[in-house]
Design an enzyme around this catalytic site. Sequence first.
Site, short mmCIF file in Angstrom:
data_model
loop_
_atom_site.label_atom_id
_atom_site.label_comp_id
_atom_site.label_asym_id
_atom_site.label_seq_id
_atom_site.Cartn_x
_atom_site.Cartn_y
_atom_site.Cartn_z
N ARG A 13 0.81 -1.20 0.00
CA ARG A 13 0.00 0.00 0.00
C ARG A 13 0.85 1.26 0.00
O ARG A 13 0.53 2.23 -0.67
CB ARG A 13 -0.89 -0.02 1.22
CG ARG A 13 -2.22 0.60 1.00
CD ARG A 13 -2.94 0.54 2.29
NE ARG A 13 -4.36 0.60 2.12
CZ ARG A 13 -5.19 -0.19 2.79
NH1 ARG A 13 -4.73 -1.10 3.58
NH2 ARG A 13 -6.48 -0.04 2.65
N GLY A 14 1.92 1.21 0.77
CA GLY A 14 2.80 2.37 0.85
C GLY A 14 3.38 2.72 -0.50
O GLY A 14 3.37 3.89 -0.92
#
Lengths: 599, 330
Positions: B268-269
């Site tokens: 996600r990052g």
Amino acid sequence: MTGDGPGMDFSPWALAASAAALFAVDPSSLGVALRAAPGPVRDSWLQSLRAMLPASAPVLRMPLNISDERLLGGIDLSASLNAGRLIASRGLLAEADGGVLVVAMAERLGALPNAVISASVDFGEVALEREGLAGRSPARFGVVALDEGAGDDEGAPASLMDRLAFHIDLSSIPPREAQNAAFSAREIAAARARLNTVTVASDMIDGFCATAMALGVQSLRAPLLAIKAARAAAALAGHNTVNDDDAALAVRLVLSPRATQTPVADSAPEEQPEPPQEPPEPPQEPPPQEEAESKKPEDEDISGPLEDLLIAAAIASIPRGLLEKLAINESRPLAASAGKAGALRKVARRGRPSGVRSGEPRGGARLNIVETLRAAAPWQTIRRHARAEQKTLPEQGARLEIRRDDFRVTRYKERSETLSIFVVDASGSLALNRLAEAKGAVELLLAEAYVRRDQVALIAFRGKNAELLLPPTRSLTRAKRSLASLPGGGGTPLAAALDAAGALADAARRKGQTPTIIMLTDGRANIARDGSAGRGKAGEDAIASARLIRAAGFAGLLIDTSPQATPQAGAIASAMGACYLALPYADAAALSRAARAVL
Amino acid sequence: MTTRPVFPFAAIAAQEEMKLAILIAAVDPSVGGVLIFGDRGTGKSTAIRALAALLPLMTVVKGSRYNLEPPADGSVETEQMRVPVVDLPLGATEDRVTGALDLERALTRGEKAFEPGLLARAHRGFLYIDEVNLLEDHIVDLLLDVAASGENVVEREGLSIRHPARFVLIGSGNPEEGELRPQLLDRFGLSVEVKTPSDIATRVEVVKRRDAFERDPAAFVAAWRGEEEIVRNRIVSARKRLADIKVPDPALEQAARLCIALGSDGLRGELTLMRTARALAALDGDSSVDDQHLRRCAPSALRHRLRRNPLDEAGSTVRVERAIAEVFGA
């Protein structure tokens, strides 16, 4: 404030009375935090404030345990049902519009009312999104927060204090000094009318900002509030422009009580005239105890006689002892929040009722019958129609149709459950001498935990790793059994044990429990985190893991089980921020005392 | 809604990171929300409230209570409206968030009529929660659920309503008031730390602008109209360009390297970092993402995704900066 104003008299009561007058001039911008025990002094202050406010202005008192509905507004159900249309009841905040809201016992103000009041102060309106009602109503009111806090730790919430211009302490004022209002309602009304025309010179604003900086006041609301207070002071004194006296009064009332450092202005260099065209240095945050010389020439605009005057006023009025107190507060560790008592949480099944929410009476939640009926009431017509149309269900009986959606359960606040995590060293070094005694100590502590209905968990470590022998349980028998069957021998993987304890504590905290780690070891780690043997690396890893626990803020107790108290165990204890207790000196009574202190 | 003038976005002094994060979310809503945490009195709420006035109008189906997007074929009547920036006030009840049956009509006429809630109002816009750390858990769960599915489903009194609800969640709060649940933290694409400016010149400027605004809001807003227009145009043109911004492989690799260096969980990052950098490049008028875009937005995109490592005394911002220096060179 030339001559006839109250600004020349700086006794505590005179300052408090000045604050009341300025507040009466511009209540919705300014605000007062009044620290005082209930009593004649506070009463006369409030009375004199009332006398200065217009007769039409509402002065409403907000009780501590006000319901959300009363605060924000909601449906007046009985009126609505009678009238057959929606009738809203106004909330207290909307009712206070144009007047003053007196917040009783502000030191115990809950997070929600605090946030709602703060938002109203910021934006002058209250937003309502409740039970079929949506809207905004004007809520421009002045706040008087009555703070009856006793010690330094108690006080109104910081976010509210930040928004209130005047922080007044009445506790040192003898009742005979508390006299009547300094101004009549007519004078205040005249000042109100003048307020919008009062101007503030630009260098005056610079002066307020610089003074706030010099006093170590971080929030930018403070200089803004000082400007507003100065404007009110000028309006009250009949000035068109804020003059030095007005500004000095504002500094005394608004900035000084917020000071976190002593300005370095009372030293000689202040008197040296600064060359006015000196290029400004890139202004950096001045450390508190900076030299006066380096503080002054930050910005050519703002140095000068005005700032000196304001700072002088500030110094004169900083309460003695305030700064010492602040120094103490700052030295407090951040993670000190891990208390021995369980932290407050809201999703509880018992404790003090705190509001109602929709939901089913499952998992121990209790149905709130009155609120459920209230929720069902408006829908009765619809439901009766629906039933008549369907004809599947017999119409007999049910006078009131209650559906699942209507269920309301009461929420409670309570202290959360405590989980005591026992971490027992079962390694060879310990097994040799004192495993039995350690077991005895754990049993004593278990009994302590049992009395308090805490949950307990047991982690044992030996050989190469730590093992969770007993997941969190309330069963004392199980705990005893797994403890009794605990074998000894092998290496001391202290780091692994601390990591396991930390992980379990973290999981417990996420579940809303308050974990406490109780460690029984001699501190002689010889297995590193990666499983390799060797004292040096193992010791370092153990200290590192202990620091993790401290940083997470878990409370702890370390019982040193070695025959003589060892420095290793002490080092681990201090790294994990735990209490240290040497078992040789610990009899049953000492153990249970220590446990009580930590648990 | 409110007729009181709001403080113009362009007039907010300092707080560059916060302003940039908000602009990025306005350019590309898919970055997934902004969390603003920090000191009191730093203009958090002011910035969000300013957003509504800043954004260009959007086209909706005429009379739609759900801010529906008109179909491309032009078969329905449309109208222009402001991009909604909906406040979720504390103390809001569940029925007002999801929408519920219209109580008034139930009482007066015994009719079942759905009254859309805040989620419907926020569709295609922003949902703002001040003091997000004080929000009731059950409301938070509900928001997370809808934010994940992009759809709001309400069942009441035999009525079943579902409507799209895609919005950018913006939360603000003060860390002193309490921590945020990790699940909620993770929902936000960007996380911004705001601090009170410490240099006196900026502080004076903030105070003066605020004071000028409060003295005469209308005149202040008028004086800043030009600046406001510049920011608006920047958003509009960035949105147009966004799809054409290239993300070259070296930039992707750098992003991955940065995430690995930080040990941030999951993909996600990385994804957020890429999207954020792309929106930033669009705002800057550049045609492709390069190192400096990544550097500038990495702190906001990553600082709340770090595994907690209290061994490291430094805060997460410092850790991100350290990793940036490591990966990109000082």
